[in-house]
Motif scaffolding. Structure first.
Motif, PDB file in Angstrom:
ATOM      1  N   LEU A   1       1.000  -1.314   0.014  1.00 26.22           N
ATOM      2  CA  LEU A   1       0.034  -0.040  -0.014  1.00 26.22           C
ATOM      3  C   LEU A   1       0.833   1.165   0.002  1.00 26.22           C
ATOM      4  O   LEU A   1       1.579   1.402   0.987  1.00 26.22           O
ATOM      5  N   HIS A   2       0.678   1.878  -0.860  1.00 26.23           N
ATOM      6  CA  HIS A   2       1.556   3.197  -1.141  1.00 26.23           C
ATOM      7  C   HIS A   2       0.714   4.371  -0.743  1.00 26.23           C
ATOM      8  O   HIS A   2      -0.296   4.902  -0.867  1.00 26.23           O
ATOM      9  N   CYS A   3       1.539   5.315   0.403  1.00 32.49           N
ATOM     10  CA  CYS A   3       0.994   6.452   1.148  1.00 32.49           C
ATOM     11  C   CYS A   3       1.356   7.598   0.201  1.00 32.49           C
ATOM     12  O   CYS A   3       2.696   8.126   0.234  1.00 32.49           O
ATOM     13  N   TYR A   4       0.388   8.619   0.463  1.00 31.77           N
ATOM     14  CA  TYR A   4       0.509  10.036  -0.195  1.00 31.77           C
ATOM     15  C   TYR A   4       0.059  10.932   1.137  1.00 31.77           C
ATOM     16  O   TYR A   4      -1.068  11.017   1.326  1.00 31.77           O
ATOM     17  N   GLN A   5       1.173  11.573   1.702  1.00 36.41           N
ATOM     18  CA  GLN A   5       0.643  12.567   2.919  1.00 36.41           C
ATOM     19  C   GLN A   5       0.061  13.660   2.312  1.00 36.41           C
ATOM     20  O   GLN A   5       0.448  14.165   1.574  1.00 36.41           O
ATOM     21  N   MET A   6      -1.032  13.784   2.731  1.00 37.18           N
ATOM     22  CA  MET A   6      -1.909  14.971   2.406  1.00 37.18           C
ATOM     23  C   MET A   6      -1.638  16.247   3.197  1.00 37.18           C
ATOM     24  O   MET A   6      -1.691  17.252   2.830  1.00 37.18           O
ATOM     25  N   ALA A   7      -1.772  15.970   4.481  1.00 34.52           N
ATOM     26  CA  ALA A   7      -1.915  17.133   5.628  1.00 34.52           C
ATOM     27  C   ALA A   7      -1.447  16.507   6.905  1.00 34.52           C
ATOM     28  O   ALA A   7      -0.980  15.465   7.239  1.00 34.52           O
ATOM     29  N   LEU A   8      -1.743  17.666   7.847  1.00 34.64           N
ATOM     30  CA  LEU A   8      -1.280  17.384   9.353  1.00 34.64           C
ATOM     31  C   LEU A   8      -2.701  17.824   9.968  1.00 34.64           C
ATOM     32  O   LEU A   8      -3.250  18.757   9.946  1.00 34.64           O
ATOM     33  N   ASP A   9      -3.001  16.812  11.100  1.00 36.75           N
ATOM     34  CA  ASP A   9      -4.225  17.182  11.883  1.00 36.75           C
ATOM     35  C   ASP A   9      -3.899  17.032  13.089  1.00 36.75           C
ATOM     36  O   ASP A   9      -3.149  16.342  13.685  1.00 36.75           O
ATOM     37  N   GLY A  10      -4.450  17.919  14.000  1.00 36.23           N
ATOM     38  CA  GLY A  10      -4.409  17.979  15.408  1.00 36.23           C
ATOM     39  C   GLY A  10      -5.480  17.095  16.047  1.00 36.23           C
ATOM     40  O   GLY A  10      -6.610  16.785  15.510  1.00 36.23           O
ATOM     41  N   LEU A  11      -4.994  16.190  17.243  1.00 41.80           N
ATOM     42  CA  LEU A  11      -6.134  15.387  17.911  1.00 41.80           C
ATOM     43  C   LEU A  11      -6.258  16.003  19.499  1.00 41.80           C
ATOM     44  O   LEU A  11      -4.961  16.051  19.938  1.00 41.80           O
ATOM     45  N   LYS A  12      -7.262  16.665  20.015  1.00 40.11           N
ATOM     46  CA  LYS A  12      -7.300  16.938  21.266  1.00 40.11           C
ATOM     47  C   LYS A  12      -8.521  16.297  21.901  1.00 40.11           C
ATOM     48  O   LYS A  12      -9.300  15.505  21.239  1.00 40.11           O
ATOM     49  N   ILE A  13      -8.886  16.632  23.179  1.00 42.14           N
ATOM     50  CA  ILE A  13     -10.006  16.215  23.868  1.00 42.14           C
ATOM     51  C   ILE A  13     -11.054  17.161  23.671  1.00 42.14           C
ATOM     52  O   ILE A  13     -10.943  18.222  24.081  1.00 42.14           O
ATOM     53  N   ALA A  14     -12.209  16.695  23.347  1.00 45.25           N
ATOM     54  CA  ALA A  14     -13.444  17.664  23.006  1.00 45.25           C
ATOM     55  C   ALA A  14     -14.536  17.480  24.550  1.00 45.25           C
ATOM     56  O   ALA A  14     -14.503  16.386  24.733  1.00 45.25           O
ATOM     57  N   VAL A  15     -15.184  18.566  24.752  1.00 43.73           N
ATOM     58  CA  VAL A  15     -16.132  18.384  25.822  1.00 43.73           C
ATOM     59  C   VAL A  15     -17.254  19.125  25.365  1.00 43.73           C
ATOM     60  O   VAL A  15     -17.141  20.254  24.588  1.00 43.73           O
ATOM     61  N   SER A  16     -18.168  19.195  26.337  1.00 41.74           N
ATOM     62  CA  SER A  16     -19.587  19.975  25.662  1.00 41.74           C
ATOM     63  C   SER A  16     -19.288  21.428  25.751  1.00 41.74           C
ATOM     64  O   SER A  16     -18.543  22.176  27.097  1.00 41.74           O
ATOM     65  N   ASN A  17     -19.982  22.148  25.050  1.00 46.30           N
ATOM     66  CA  ASN A  17     -19.934  23.710  24.946  1.00 46.30           C
ATOM     67  C   ASN A  17     -21.220  24.321  24.993  1.00 46.30           C
ATOM     68  O   ASN A  17     -21.408  25.509  25.276  1.00 46.30           O
ATOM     69  N   LEU A  18     -22.239  23.353  24.923  1.00 42.89           N
ATOM     70  CA  LEU A  18     -23.603  24.005  25.034  1.00 42.89           C
ATOM     71  C   LEU A  18     -24.332  23.656  26.404  1.00 42.89           C
ATOM     72  O   LEU A  18     -24.940  24.429  26.868  1.00 42.89           O
ATOM     73  N   THR A  19     -23.505  22.858  27.002  1.00 41.94           N
ATOM     74  CA  THR A  19     -23.825  22.624  28.546  1.00 41.94           C
ATOM     75  C   THR A  19     -22.453  22.497  29.278  1.00 41.94           C
ATOM     76  O   THR A  19     -21.458  22.277  28.811  1.00 41.94           O
ATOM     77  N   ALA A  20     -22.584  23.220  30.332  1.00 38.55           N
ATOM     78  CA  ALA A  20     -21.375  23.575  31.165  1.00 38.55           C
ATOM     79  C   ALA A  20     -20.649  22.213  31.478  1.00 38.55           C
ATOM     80  O   ALA A  20     -21.337  21.450  32.005  1.00 38.55           O
ATOM     81  N   THR A  21     -19.386  21.968  30.886  1.00 38.15           N
ATOM     82  CA  THR A  21     -18.729  20.877  31.236  1.00 38.15           C
ATOM     83  C   THR A  21     -18.222  20.672  32.650  1.00 38.15           C
ATOM     84  O   THR A  21     -18.008  21.612  33.262  1.00 38.15           O
ATOM     85  N   ASN A  22     -18.162  19.399  33.150  1.00 40.12           N
ATOM     86  CA  ASN A  22     -17.649  19.128  34.483  1.00 40.12           C
ATOM     87  C   ASN A  22     -16.255  18.992  34.422  1.00 40.12           C
ATOM     88  O   ASN A  22     -15.710  18.540  35.476  1.00 40.12           O
ATOM     89  N   ALA A  23     -15.599  19.061  32.986  1.00 38.37           N
ATOM     90  CA  ALA A  23     -14.055  18.611  33.019  1.00 38.37           C
ATOM     91  C   ALA A  23     -13.198  19.604  33.608  1.00 38.37           C
ATOM     92  O   ALA A  23     -12.273  19.549  33.793  1.00 38.37           O
ATOM     93  N   GLY A  24     -13.718  21.151  33.881  1.00 44.61           N
ATOM     94  CA  GLY A  24     -13.042  21.993  34.334  1.00 44.61           C
ATOM     95  C   GLY A  24     -12.044  22.517  33.123  1.00 44.61           C
ATOM     96  O   GLY A  24     -12.348  22.420  32.035  1.00 44.61           O
ATOM     97  N   THR A  25     -10.878  23.212  33.532  1.00 40.12           N
ATOM     98  CA  THR A  25      -9.965  24.058  32.496  1.00 40.12           C
ATOM     99  C   THR A  25      -8.809  23.485  32.459  1.00 40.12           C
ATOM    100  O   THR A  25      -8.104  24.192  31.718  1.00 40.12           O
ATOM    101  N   ASN A  26      -8.258  22.607  33.643  1.00 39.05           N
ATOM    102  CA  ASN A  26      -6.763  22.033  33.429  1.00 39.05           C
ATOM    103  C   ASN A  26      -6.559  21.141  32.452  1.00 39.05           C
ATOM    104  O   ASN A  26      -5.382  20.808  32.284  1.00 39.05           O
TER     105      ASN A  26
END
Length: 349
Positions: A146-171
């Motif tokens: 299988l031959h690969c052509y890199q297209m781009a870079l993507d970031g991966l982080k942790i998502a939490v709710s922004n419509l309901t106040a998340t219990n995750a805090g800010t740290n």
């Protein structure tokens, strides 16, 4: 899937075609013998759509000059939401098959269900490199890997709710703590057990709701690999949802999930909201804590790297390699960091 203009079709013809497709309930266009067909990753499906058809910012894609690329989305929903059991006709004159969903679903279809002399699929979108087992399967099929052509870079982080106040805090949540949250034998199950947690004091004993994409997802596979876990080690009660779909997170104060920074950018810019930026983003990405960058790929059979369609599209000198053509589509419209490379046989060990 985005609709494609046909070679030689004038502007009036394209307009008429679009109006017809917008008002009539038809199945996906069944690709013809001359078409180049792609399936796979949800993460990069929109970038690949834009490469084929152009983007919502007015930048032209490969098909604007008469190309014939049909890029099937991972699900049957144009906004990337899950459509359970969706089927698709990958080549005219063939029967419907279950839509290959995700990196793993796409490469599995290529290796296991598309071994005939006439291929239904030419490329797979992958948000992780092929595994050695996947590459070995392609070798066994007589394709040389299988031959690969890199297209781009993507970031991966942790998502939490922004419509309901998340219990995750800010740290944020560290990688070490995520291991303990997602592992079947992990020691973190409530917010108060998270290192440095500064959420609402009343939520200390509230259970965290860990969300993961399906096991066929490249994002899921990449994420648990980052945590040093195997599928067998992931807790059985994890919530499964379509990758980068805010639905499972946005209204749940206790939900967390790995999430693409590129997809969050498209959400923030209003791509999925009729072109208008939402007054409030449905999810937010935690700033501190877990944050990684990953390359994303277009993958083809090694035996087809000299085919004209591949040279025109993905190989060095092709459309995707030319930054003045591809960068606006991949970076400005889809939110990735454009970084093309011919990565060759890039399988992992």
């Amino acid at each position: 899937m985005r609709r494609l203009s046909k070679a030689g079709l004038g502007i009036l013809g394209v307009t008429a075609l679009m109006l017809t497709q917008a008002t009539a309930a038809h199945a996906d266009h069944a690709p013809e013998a001359v078409d180049v067909v792609g399936v796979g990753s949800d993460t990069i499906q929109f970038a690949a759509n834009f490469l084929a058809d152009g983007d919502y910012l007015g930048n032209p894609g490969y098909n604007s000059s008469g190309g014939r690329v049909i890029n099937f989305d991972a699900t049957g929903d144009a906004s990337g939401k899950l459509t359970n059991g969706a089927t698709v006709v990958l080549r005219a004159g063939t029967v419907p098959v279950t839509r290959p969903n995700g990196t793993g679903g796409g490469v599995s279809f290529l290796n296991n269900s598309d071994k005939g002399a006439t291929h239904k699929v030419q490329y797979v979108r992958m948000s992780r490199p092929p595994s050695k087992a996947e590459d070995d399967a392609a070798v066994a099929n007589g394709w040389g890997g299988l031959h690969c052509y890199q297209m781009a870079l993507d970031g991966l982080k942790i998502a939490v709710s922004n419509l309901t106040a998340t219990n995750a805090g800010t740290n944020g949540i560290s990688k070490a703590d995520l291991v303990q949250i997602y592992s079947a034998t992990g020691t973190i199950r409530t917010w108060g057990q998270v290192t440095g947690w500064n959420g609402p004091s009343g939520a200390a004993s509230t259970a965290i709701v860990p969300v993961l994409p399906p096991s066929t997802s490249g994002t899921e596979q990449f994420f648990i690999q980052q945590l040093g876990l195997t599928e067998a080690q992931v807790r059985a009660d994890v919530t499964r949802a379509e990758e980068h779909d805010p639905a499972a997170i946005q209204s749940n104060a206790n939900a967390i999930a790995p999430f693409s920074t590129a997809r969050q950018g498209m959400i923030h810019n209003g791509y999925f909201n009729g072109g208008t930026a939402p007054s409030t983003d449905p999810v937010k990405l935690l700033g501190p804590g877990f944050s990684v960058t990953r390359p994303v790929y277009i993958v083809v059979r090694q035996s087809e790297i000299n085919a004209k369609w591949n040279k025109d599209l993905f190989a060095p000198g092709g459309f995707m390699s030319q930054s003045f053509l591809a960068q606006p589509l991949i970076e400005d419209a889809a939110g990735f960091t454009y970084q093309y490379a011919d990565a060759g046989l890039c399988h992992t060990a």
